[in-house]
Design a protein around this motif. Structure first.
Motif, PDB file in Angstrom:
ATOM      1  N   PHE A  70      67.903  76.513  12.605  1.00 45.17           N
ATOM      2  CA  PHE A  70      69.099  77.320  12.858  1.00 45.17           C
ATOM      3  C   PHE A  70      70.117  76.536  13.681  1.00 45.17           C
ATOM      4  CE2 PHE A  70      71.509  80.551  15.260  1.00 45.17           C
ATOM      5  CZ  PHE A  70      72.075  81.221  14.182  1.00 45.17           C
ATOM      6  N   ALA A  71      69.637  75.873  14.722  1.00 42.82           N
ATOM      7  CA  ALA A  71      70.551  75.104  15.577  1.00 42.82           C
ATOM      8  C   ALA A  71      71.197  73.962  14.803  1.00 42.82           C
ATOM      9  CB  ALA A  71      69.797  74.559  16.787  1.00 42.82           C
ATOM     10  N   ASN A  72      70.405  73.293  13.980  1.00 42.39           N
ATOM     11  CA  ASN A  72      70.919  72.172  13.194  1.00 42.39           C
ATOM     12  C   ASN A  72      71.904  72.650  12.126  1.00 42.39           C
ATOM     13  OD1 ASN A  72      71.041  69.408  12.471  1.00 42.39           O
ATOM     14  ND2 ASN A  72      69.623  69.763  10.791  1.00 42.39           N
ATOM     15  N   GLY A  73      71.806  73.922  11.755  1.00 41.62           N
ATOM     16  CA  GLY A  73      72.686  74.467  10.718  1.00 41.62           C
ATOM     17  C   GLY A  73      73.899  75.188  11.267  1.00 41.62           C
ATOM     18  N   GLY A  74      74.128  75.073  12.583  1.00 42.70           N
ATOM     19  CA  GLY A  74      75.283  75.747  13.180  1.00 42.70           C
ATOM     20  C   GLY A  74      76.595  75.332  12.536  1.00 42.70           C
ATOM     21  N   ASP A  75      76.715  74.023  12.239  1.00 41.35           N
ATOM     22  CA  ASP A  75      77.952  73.554  11.610  1.00 41.35           C
ATOM     23  C   ASP A  75      78.015  73.962  10.142  1.00 41.35           C
ATOM     24  OD1 ASP A  75      75.814  71.890  11.066  1.00 41.35           O
ATOM     25  OD2 ASP A  75      77.017  70.062  10.957  1.00 41.35           O
ATOM     26  N   ASN A  76      76.845  74.217   9.528  1.00 39.38           N
ATOM     27  CA  ASN A  76      76.820  74.683   8.130  1.00 39.38           C
ATOM     28  C   ASN A  76      77.537  76.020   7.990  1.00 39.38           C
ATOM     29  OD1 ASN A  76      75.052  72.540   8.067  1.00 39.38           O
ATOM     30  ND2 ASN A  76      73.487  73.581   6.883  1.00 39.38           N
ATOM     31  N   ILE A  77      77.408  76.853   9.020  1.00 35.44           N
ATOM     32  CA  ILE A  77      78.017  78.186   8.968  1.00 35.44           C
ATOM     33  C   ILE A  77      79.519  78.064   8.751  1.00 35.44           C
ATOM     34  CG2 ILE A  77      78.488  80.281  10.312  1.00 35.44           C
ATOM     35  CD1 ILE A  77      75.731  79.769  11.690  1.00 35.44           C
ATOM     36  N   GLY A  78      80.141  77.144   9.475  1.00 32.71           N
ATOM     37  CA  GLY A  78      81.588  76.939   9.337  1.00 32.71           C
ATOM     38  C   GLY A  78      81.988  76.488   7.949  1.00 32.71           C
ATOM     39  N   VAL A  79      81.079  75.776   7.249  1.00 30.18           N
ATOM     40  CA  VAL A  79      81.353  75.333   5.879  1.00 30.18           C
ATOM     41  C   VAL A  79      81.123  76.470   4.898  1.00 30.18           C
ATOM     42  CG1 VAL A  79      80.662  73.711   4.050  1.00 30.18           C
ATOM     43  CG2 VAL A  79      80.733  72.951   6.441  1.00 30.18           C
ATOM     44  N   TYR A  80      80.045  77.243   5.113  1.00 31.41           N
ATOM     45  CA  TYR A  80      79.666  78.288   4.161  1.00 31.41           C
ATOM     46  C   TYR A  80      80.620  79.479   4.175  1.00 31.41           C
ATOM     47  CZ  TYR A  80      75.118  75.867   3.994  1.00 31.41           C
ATOM     48  OH  TYR A  80      74.121  74.944   3.851  1.00 31.41           O
ATOM     49  N   VAL A  81      81.141  79.828   5.356  1.00 32.51           N
ATOM     50  CA  VAL A  81      81.950  81.054   5.469  1.00 32.51           C
ATOM     51  C   VAL A  81      83.148  81.076   4.505  1.00 32.51           C
ATOM     52  CG1 VAL A  81      83.433  82.415   7.005  1.00 32.51           C
ATOM     53  CG2 VAL A  81      81.201  81.640   7.798  1.00 32.51           C
ATOM     54  N   PRO A  82      84.014  80.061   4.492  1.00 31.06           N
ATOM     55  CA  PRO A  82      85.150  80.126   3.571  1.00 31.06           C
ATOM     56  C   PRO A  82      84.726  80.101   2.097  1.00 31.06           C
ATOM     57  CG  PRO A  82      85.079  77.990   4.679  1.00 31.06           C
ATOM     58  CD  PRO A  82      84.076  78.867   5.352  1.00 31.06           C
ATOM     59  N   VAL A  83      83.628  79.383   1.805  1.00 32.04           N
ATOM     60  CA  VAL A  83      83.129  79.339   0.424  1.00 32.04           C
ATOM     61  C   VAL A  83      82.649  80.719   0.006  1.00 32.04           C
ATOM     62  CG1 VAL A  83      81.360  78.360  -1.104  1.00 32.04           C
ATOM     63  CG2 VAL A  83      82.496  76.901   0.583  1.00 32.04           C
ATOM     64  N   PHE A  84      81.875  81.370   0.879  1.00 33.31           N
ATOM     65  CA  PHE A  84      81.364  82.708   0.577  1.00 33.31           C
ATOM     66  C   PHE A  84      82.501  83.719   0.470  1.00 33.31           C
ATOM     67  CE2 PHE A  84      76.863  82.049   2.587  1.00 33.31           C
ATOM     68  CZ  PHE A  84      76.579  81.136   1.589  1.00 33.31           C
ATOM     69  N   ALA A  85      83.473  83.598   1.372  1.00 32.98           N
ATOM     70  CA  ALA A  85      84.587  84.557   1.400  1.00 32.98           C
ATOM     71  C   ALA A  85      85.382  84.520   0.103  1.00 32.98           C
ATOM     72  CB  ALA A  85      85.496  84.270   2.593  1.00 32.98           C
ATOM     73  N   THR A  86      85.522  83.334  -0.495  1.00 30.59           N
ATOM     74  CA  THR A  86      86.302  83.212  -1.733  1.00 30.59           C
ATOM     75  C   THR A  86      85.441  83.437  -2.977  1.00 30.59           C
ATOM     76  OG1 THR A  86      85.961  80.803  -1.714  1.00 30.59           O
ATOM     77  CG2 THR A  86      87.998  81.633  -0.737  1.00 30.59           C
ATOM     78  N   ALA A  87      84.125  83.368  -2.827  1.00 32.32           N
ATOM     79  CA  ALA A  87      83.235  83.512  -3.988  1.00 32.32           C
ATOM     80  C   ALA A  87      83.015  84.962  -4.386  1.00 32.32           C
ATOM     81  CB  ALA A  87      81.892  82.851  -3.696  1.00 32.32           C
ATOM     82  N   GLY A  88      83.229  85.885  -3.457  1.00 32.13           N
ATOM     83  CA  GLY A  88      82.973  87.295  -3.760  1.00 32.13           C
ATOM     84  C   GLY A  88      81.487  87.604  -3.686  1.00 32.13           C
ATOM     85  N   LEU A  89      81.147  88.878  -3.861  1.00 32.82           N
ATOM     86  CA  LEU A  89      79.758  89.327  -3.713  1.00 32.82           C
ATOM     87  C   LEU A  89      78.839  88.671  -4.741  1.00 32.82           C
ATOM     88  CD1 LEU A  89      77.887  91.117  -2.099  1.00 32.82           C
ATOM     89  CD2 LEU A  89      78.420  92.998  -3.665  1.00 32.82           C
ATOM     90  N   GLY A  90      79.287  88.621  -5.995  1.00 33.06           N
ATOM     91  CA  GLY A  90      78.475  88.007  -7.051  1.00 33.06           C
ATOM     92  C   GLY A  90      78.253  86.530  -6.798  1.00 33.06           C
ATOM     93  N   GLY A  91      79.321  85.837  -6.415  1.00 33.60           N
ATOM     94  CA  GLY A  91      79.218  84.412  -6.124  1.00 33.60           C
ATOM     95  C   GLY A  91      78.323  84.135  -4.938  1.00 33.60           C
ATOM     96  N   MET A  92      78.432  84.969  -3.897  1.00 34.43           N
ATOM     97  CA  MET A  92      77.580  84.809  -2.717  1.00 34.43           C
ATOM     98  C   MET A  92      76.110  84.944  -3.089  1.00 34.43           C
ATOM     99  SD  MET A  92      78.998  86.414   0.824  1.00 34.43           S
ATOM    100  CE  MET A  92      80.020  87.710   0.205  1.00 34.43           C
ATOM    101  N   SER A  93      75.826  85.882  -3.997  1.00 34.83           N
ATOM    102  CA  SER A  93      74.436  86.089  -4.440  1.00 34.83           C
ATOM    103  C   SER A  93      73.905  84.835  -5.125  1.00 34.83           C
ATOM    104  CB  SER A  93      74.350  87.271  -5.407  1.00 34.83           C
ATOM    105  OG  SER A  93      74.828  88.436  -4.791  1.00 34.83           O
ATOM    106  N   VAL A  94      74.742  84.205  -5.946  1.00 36.89           N
ATOM    107  CA  VAL A  94      74.335  82.969  -6.627  1.00 36.89           C
ATOM    108  C   VAL A  94      74.055  81.879  -5.591  1.00 36.89           C
ATOM    109  CG1 VAL A  94      75.063  81.114  -8.188  1.00 36.89           C
ATOM    110  CG2 VAL A  94      75.607  83.506  -8.748  1.00 36.89           C
ATOM    111  N   TYR A  95      74.971  81.709  -4.649  1.00 40.04           N
ATOM    112  CA  TYR A  95      74.789  80.707  -3.599  1.00 40.04           C
ATOM    113  C   TYR A  95      73.504  80.961  -2.823  1.00 40.04           C
ATOM    114  CZ  TYR A  95      79.253  78.245  -4.008  1.00 40.04           C
ATOM    115  OH  TYR A  95      80.284  77.451  -4.450  1.00 40.04           O
ATOM    116  N   ALA A  96      73.272  82.225  -2.457  1.00 36.81           N
ATOM    117  CA  ALA A  96      72.086  82.563  -1.661  1.00 36.81           C
ATOM    118  C   ALA A  96      70.802  82.240  -2.417  1.00 36.81           C
ATOM    119  CB  ALA A  96      72.124  84.043  -1.275  1.00 36.81           C
ATOM    120  N   VAL A  97      70.746  82.608  -3.708  1.00 36.07           N
ATOM    121  CA  VAL A  97      69.541  82.357  -4.512  1.00 36.07           C
ATOM    122  C   VAL A  97      69.299  80.848  -4.648  1.00 36.07           C
ATOM    123  CG1 VAL A  97      68.557  82.524  -6.841  1.00 36.07           C
ATOM    124  CG2 VAL A  97      69.615  84.527  -5.787  1.00 36.07           C
TER     125      VAL A  97
END
Length: 201
Positions: free
Chosen positions: A120-147
């Motif tokens: 989790f600590a090592n992925g702190g900077d990942n959050i900043g990268v994932y947030v804008p990608v998830f926000a623009t991908a929509g719910l369906g896109g987020m599900s694909v990314y998560a899987v």
């Protein structure tokens, strides 16, 4: 599922988590010979990454479970675990065989929560990268990314275990892993703190 999105998700995961393979290799090497350690490491990796994913998804929906100013202080987790690991290595320095390898028995080795905390600590900077990608991908896109991400966590665990069990690498990690793991964790913690501006630099 959109194949382009799957490929994008796989690429994003690989780019943001390449350093986890080194950490996983060190954890698997530390757990060699300890009953149940592979399961604990894998569970810890999943738990830590699931927490990263949960925070990123929540932030993409506008929630602020983890303020941006708190992210640099995640470096305290691997720093503390690295110092603990260094202390354990020092305390058990006489328990090594003639080749310098740790004599292992029982069900010790890395703990699930320790692996999760480092992930989790090592992925702190990942959050900043994932947030804008998830926000623009929509719910369906987020599900694909998560899987895709969760499938690739298993691949990363297999890769870490693979590297840790290659004869040459395994011998080196067996001999020097007790030094490398705390060194990597302490360095990682300091980098997260310094690069995040935790000290006001």
């Amino acid at each position: 599922m959109n194949l382009d999105m799957i490929a994008q998700a796989a690429g994003l995961f690989a780019v943001t988590n390449i350093d986890d393979i080194l950490l996983l290799s060190l954890f698997f090497a530390q757990g060699a010979g300890h009953r149940g350690s592979a399961r604990r490491i894998t569970l810890g990796q999943y738990a830590g990454f699931a927490a990263i994913l949960a925070v990123a998804v929540a932030a993409a929906f506008g929630a602020t479970f983890l303020p941006e100013t708190a992210i640099p202080y995640l470096g305290l987790l691997p720093l503390a675990l690295g110092l603990k690991s260094a202390w354990q290595a020092w305390k058990h320095r006489g328990d090594r065989d003639e080749n310098g390898a740790q004599e292992t028995t029982g069900d010790s080795g890395p703990r699930t929560l320790e692996v999760a905390a480092v992930t989790f600590a090592n992925g702190g900077d990942n959050i900043g990268v994932y947030v804008p990608v998830f926000a623009t991908a929509g719910l369906g896109g987020m599900s694909v990314y998560a899987v895709v991400f969760l499938v690739l966590v298993a691949v990363w665990c297999l890769a870490g275990r693979f590297f840790a069990t290659r004869p040459v690498i395994a011998e080196a990690l067996s001999r020097w892993g007790h030094v490398l793991l705390p060194l990597v964790l302490i360095t990682l913690g300091l980098l997260i703190l310094i690069e995040g501006g935790a000290f006001g630099w």
